[in-house]
Design an enzyme around this catalytic site. Structure first.
Site, PDB file in Angstrom:
ATOM      1  N   GLU A 166       2.098   6.888  -2.381  1.00 32.15           N
ATOM      2  CA  GLU A 166       3.054   7.789  -3.037  1.00 32.15           C
ATOM      3  C   GLU A 166       2.473   8.357  -4.327  1.00 32.15           C
ATOM      4  O   GLU A 166       2.685   9.539  -4.646  1.00 32.15           O
ATOM      5  CB  GLU A 166       4.360   7.056  -3.322  1.00 32.15           C
ATOM      6  CG  GLU A 166       5.194   6.771  -2.091  1.00 32.15           C
ATOM      7  CD  GLU A 166       6.578   6.232  -2.434  1.00 32.15           C
ATOM      8  OE1 GLU A 166       6.946   6.258  -3.626  1.00 32.15           O
ATOM      9  OE2 GLU A 166       7.293   5.804  -1.514  1.00 32.15           O
TER      10      GLU A 166
ATOM     11  N   ARG B 117       4.292 -12.037  13.164  1.00 30.08           N
ATOM     12  CA  ARG B 117       4.828 -11.020  14.077  1.00 30.08           C
ATOM     13  C   ARG B 117       3.734 -10.062  14.531  1.00 30.08           C
ATOM     14  O   ARG B 117       3.757  -9.589  15.670  1.00 30.08           O
ATOM     15  CB  ARG B 117       5.983 -10.263  13.430  1.00 30.08           C
ATOM     16  CG  ARG B 117       5.610  -9.266  12.347  1.00 30.08           C
ATOM     17  CD  ARG B 117       6.883  -8.647  11.761  1.00 30.08           C
ATOM     18  NE  ARG B 117       6.614  -7.774  10.639  1.00 30.08           N
ATOM     19  CZ  ARG B 117       6.612  -6.450  10.723  1.00 30.08           C
ATOM     20  NH1 ARG B 117       6.832  -5.869  11.877  1.00 30.08           N
ATOM     21  NH2 ARG B 117       6.376  -5.708   9.646  1.00 30.08           N
TER      22      ARG B 117
ATOM     23  N   GLY C 200       0.335   2.995   6.575  1.00 31.43           N
ATOM     24  CA  GLY C 200       1.337   1.978   6.829  1.00 31.43           C
ATOM     25  C   GLY C 200       2.758   2.488   6.915  1.00 31.43           C
ATOM     26  O   GLY C 200       3.686   1.701   7.139  1.00 31.43           O
ATOM     27  N   GLU C 201       2.954   3.795   6.735  1.00 27.81           N
ATOM     28  CA  GLU C 201       4.300   4.379   6.776  1.00 27.81           C
ATOM     29  C   GLU C 201       4.478   5.205   8.048  1.00 27.81           C
ATOM     30  O   GLU C 201       3.559   5.895   8.503  1.00 27.81           O
ATOM     31  CB  GLU C 201       4.539   5.259   5.552  1.00 27.81           C
ATOM     32  CG  GLU C 201       4.430   4.513   4.224  1.00 27.81           C
ATOM     33  CD  GLU C 201       5.539   3.498   4.037  1.00 27.81           C
ATOM     34  OE1 GLU C 201       6.672   3.756   4.495  1.00 27.81           O
ATOM     35  OE2 GLU C 201       5.273   2.431   3.437  1.00 27.81           O
TER      36      GLU C 201
ATOM     37  N   ASP D 113       0.802  -1.224   0.000  1.00 27.28           N
ATOM     38  CA  ASP D 113       0.000   0.000   0.000  1.00 27.28           C
ATOM     39  C   ASP D 113       0.836   1.276   0.000  1.00 27.28           C
ATOM     40  O   ASP D 113       0.295   2.366  -0.147  1.00 27.28           O
ATOM     41  CB  ASP D 113      -0.933   0.001   1.214  1.00 27.28           C
ATOM     42  CG  ASP D 113      -1.951  -1.134   1.149  1.00 27.28           C
ATOM     43  OD1 ASP D 113      -2.619  -1.257   0.107  1.00 27.28           O
ATOM     44  OD2 ASP D 113      -2.056  -1.902   2.122  1.00 27.28           O
TER      45      ASP D 113
END
Length: 516
Positions: free
Chosen positions: A224, A320, A485-486, A219
């Site tokens: 971007e 994780r 997500g960043e 994503d």
């Protein structure tokens, strides 16, 4: 003729080309007839028949019969007394080539695993009808196959070689490119070379040369691309002219799950080929001196902590996230913050009504009607005075602050089930970090189906904007905020929605999720 397009990109399907009665038949040769009907499936029958009859049914289906026929790869046969049969969805028809003496129907055949598709074709010779009649029938078939969708789309393809497990290039070349080629799409491929490269590509793209950007990535690259288009002087026009879509080549792939409903590259490619243009709400984020766009989520608390704070467990793969989440839930971790929210719909019953009213709502997608850069901020920046109806409230025990614009945040995580693509609102979920471990696990286990929406410990609101001021915890070295997500700086930020500012290619008018 195959060298000349039967329909051009400028001709909208459903209105272009000759219009034929739904029952019109095309006699190709003695014993070989193509007929357009009104059934719901495309069936291929192969058996002991004296003649060969092929029927293309409106909305989904073609029937072929042939004595001594050959079994086609990728088609599931049902054996009967007179032979076998198989079915092809009209949705799977990609293209029709017409030559002076033959016609070829290209389509996406389901593999034996049923989890993916591959391109194949059927070719028939003809003797009786004139070329113009065969071409007219082929145009009608394409109109039915692409009804509501643009034919021969022009794609800019961005491949992120670093995303997911690093297989994006291979996945595109083996599972996507053959389908795009069979559908006579125009393809321009470029590989991103560094973080933020897609921003530069989108900022400088010729918006008249492409219909959409396909992101072979997770994503991050779609985010971007939206932000690159937003940096242009003609940002509004660019964001509404260029559709953004995704092939699932990363770890999250939320855009693909919401718009195409699949995690398979070939099935997602077919969806993109057949998808409709859909306006998408985008969110402006202001933080410090920066303003940028978010299309997916903003998170502070346990989700951001697990997403960005478990790098040491990356060797565990997807597990994780589960391990990190359970560990923090068990410790009843809290993330103090101050929040001010512009609430539009505040009860779950009214949210449910709002969602159902949005089902079937028409879109107003006119990319040529807007000019200029990004629209002005209705509520100012994070440094502006708060709007009068926003009240800043301290939350010392925040467990999860999660805002989203799409239903699925990853495969099997329907976190925002009441989300709509273009309602001018986005969804905000807040959960207290001190709820019992049993209640926390109940929320965790219900996210897959979206059933957490009904749980009393889950605060679910539809909002037009918010401001959040996160507080550092004593003794905690790393704190996290995640947007699409960043990781972004751990500092106050403000968000507000822009109705229908972006454009995507979607399988339907709603997300591919159950809803509420």
């Amino acid at each position: 003729m195959s060298s000349e397009p039967l329909l051009t990109a400028e001709q909208p399907l459903g209105g272009a080309g000759p219009q034929h009665p739904p029952s019109r038949s095309l006699v190709l040769a003695k014993g070989l007839t193509l007929t357009i009907g009104n059934k719901m499936r495309i069936t291929l029958q192969i058996g002991v028949f004296p003649a060969h009859v092929a029927m293309v049914w409106k909305n989904t289906q073609v029937l072929f019969r042939r004595g001594g026929g050959v079994l086609m790869h990728g088609l599931k046969l049902k054996k009967g007394a007179t032979g076998g049969s198989a079915s092809i969805m009209l949705y799977n028809v990609l293209w029709v080539d017409v030559e002076t003496s033959s016609i070829t129907i290209k389509f996406a055949a389901t593999k034996f695993s049923k989890a993916s598709v591959k391109p194949t074709c059927l070719t028939y010779s003809y003797e009786l009808p004139p070329l113009s009649e065969v071409e007219g029938w082929a145009v009608t078939l394409l109109q039915l196959a692409y009804e509501g969708s643009q034919i021969q789309k022009r794609f800019k393809v961005l491949i992120n070689p670093f995303g997911g497990q690093g297989y994006a290039k291979n996945l595109f070349e083996k599972q996507s490119l053959p389908l795009l080629s069979a559908a006579n799409c125009t393809i321009d491929v470029e590989t991103t070379e560094y973080h933020g490269h897609a921003i530069e590509i989108a900022k400088n793209i010729d918006i008249d040369a492409y219909d959409a950007v396909i992101c072979c990535s997770g994503d991050g690259v779609p985010s971007e691309v939206f932000n690159g288009l937003a940096k242009r002087d003609d940002a509004i026009k660019a964001l509404r002219r260029i559709a953004v879509c995704q092939l699932p080549c990363g770890s999250g792939n939320a855009m693909c799950w919401n718009l195409a409903g699949t995690g398979d590259v070939s099935v997602a490619t077919l969806s993109i080929i057949k998808s409709i243009r859909k306006p998408l709400d985008l969110m402006s984020i202001t933080q410090g001196e920066e303003r940028f766009l978010s299309f997916l989520t903003q998170s502070f608390g346990i989700i951001a902590d697990v997403d960005l704070g478990t790098e040491e467990l990356r060797w565990m793969g997807g597990y994780r996230f589960t391990v990190g989440l359970v560990h923090r839930l068990w410790k009843q971790t809290v993330y103090p913050c101050d929040i001010a929210v512009g609430v539009a719909v505040d009860t779950k019953e009214t949210i449910r009504d709002h969602y159902r009213q949005g089902v079937g709502q028409d879109d107003d997608d006119d990319p040529s009607s807007e000019t200029g850069g990004l629209p002005p901020l209705q509520f100012g920046t994070v440094d502006s005075p708060l709007p009068q109806d926003w009240q800043l409230i301290h939350h010392p025990n925040m467990g999860n602050f999660y805002a989203g614009n799409m239903a699925y945040v990853s495969a099997g995580a329907d976190f925002f089930p009441a989300s709509l693509p273009n309602d001018g609102l986005f969804d905000l979920v807040c959960i207290n970090g001190t709820i019992s471990r049993r209640s926390a696990m109940a929320v965790l286990l219900s996210v897959e189906t979206g059933a957490h929406f009904e749980l009393p410990q889950v605060s679910y609101r539809k909002v037009v904007g918010y401001r959040i001021i996160p507080h550092k915890r004593v003794g905690v070295e790393e704190e996290y905020i995640s947007i699409d997500g960043e990781r972004v700086p751990f500092a106050p930020f403000q968000a507000e929605v822009h109705s229908g500012l972006g454009t995507v290619l979607a399988k339907g008018h709603l997300y591919q999720a159950p809803g509420v």
